[in-house]
Design an enzyme around this catalytic site. Sequence first.
Site, PDB file in Angstrom:
ATOM      1  N   TYR A   1       0.831  -1.210   0.000  1.00 17.28           N
ATOM      2  CA  TYR A   1       0.000   0.000   0.000  1.00 17.28           C
ATOM      3  C   TYR A   1       0.868   1.263   0.000  1.00 17.28           C
ATOM      4  O   TYR A   1       0.627   2.195  -0.779  1.00 17.28           O
ATOM      5  CB  TYR A   1      -0.908  -0.025   1.234  1.00 17.28           C
ATOM      6  CG  TYR A   1      -1.893   1.114   1.312  1.00 17.28           C
ATOM      7  CD1 TYR A   1      -3.025   1.139   0.512  1.00 17.28           C
ATOM      8  CD2 TYR A   1      -1.706   2.166   2.214  1.00 17.28           C
ATOM      9  CE1 TYR A   1      -3.948   2.165   0.589  1.00 17.28           C
ATOM     10  CE2 TYR A   1      -2.625   3.202   2.296  1.00 17.28           C
ATOM     11  CZ  TYR A   1      -3.739   3.203   1.490  1.00 17.28           C
ATOM     12  OH  TYR A   1      -4.637   4.231   1.573  1.00 17.28           O
TER      13      TYR A   1
ATOM     14  N   LYS B   1       1.029   4.177  -2.915  1.00 21.29           N
ATOM     15  CA  LYS B   1       0.662   5.564  -2.622  1.00 21.29           C
ATOM     16  C   LYS B   1       1.846   6.523  -2.803  1.00 21.29           C
ATOM     17  O   LYS B   1       1.666   7.677  -3.192  1.00 21.29           O
ATOM     18  CB  LYS B   1       0.092   5.663  -1.204  1.00 21.29           C
ATOM     19  CG  LYS B   1      -1.255   4.952  -1.035  1.00 21.29           C
ATOM     20  CD  LYS B   1      -2.319   5.537  -1.957  1.00 21.29           C
ATOM     21  CE  LYS B   1      -3.708   5.003  -1.671  1.00 21.29           C
ATOM     22  NZ  LYS B   1      -4.733   5.604  -2.549  1.00 21.29           N
TER      23      LYS B   1
END
Length: 239
Positions: free
Chosen positions: A145, A149
């Site tokens: 993640y 990002k």
Amino acid sequence: MTETQAGRVVLVTGANRGIGRAIAESFVAAGDRVATIYRSGDLPEGVFGVVGDVTSSEAVDEAFTTIEKELGPVNVLVANAGITRDQLLMRMTDDEFEQVIDVNLTGTFRCVRRASKAMIKARGGRIIMISSVVGLYGGPGQVNYAASKAGLVGMARSITRELGGRGITANVVAPGFIETAMTDALPEETQKKYKATIPAGRFAQSHEVAAAVRFLASDEASYISGAVIPVDGGLGMGH
């Protein structure tokens, strides 16, 4: 921008829940024509929805074509759709890593690439990518993640260098902890522990993230591009 601010066509991916829903509602309230590409669920009133999958270039193209026919060319893209597959590094599978990258990073690329066609033609547009404080700050169990990002920052800055001369801006909003059903369900002690690390001493409201997005989409933000705007109560301090 070539359009007046009111009545622009705004596409918010994943507007069926959470931050995306709040962002879509905020643009609807401002008088914009709002659309979304989403997987399932109900949508806010006034949002034109197309069920689609950002992991497919064909599905993204079809969704954009449908939105363009219904509302017109997209003036503002808010790339918000994202997933998590949290797992400790040593246990994380290739599939858990690749799924998150495919939705959060490559999915954003697919939407931005498709939106840029009309924006280049119009010589104007706003691209806003929803990242996370985790993308810059890191998080245990979130290698996939955080990487996805963080990648949005490089993407926005490259787009800025490539398309900045055409009146197109590309920026990143990096929210911290947001007050949602998920954070509400956390034990009180856990919530206190998290809040103790945030200088503001509280979680954000979704509308506070939406306000930052709406500003970056506005005419007033025409000279802001390649920026990362944290909405995290001071948690990340720009990291």
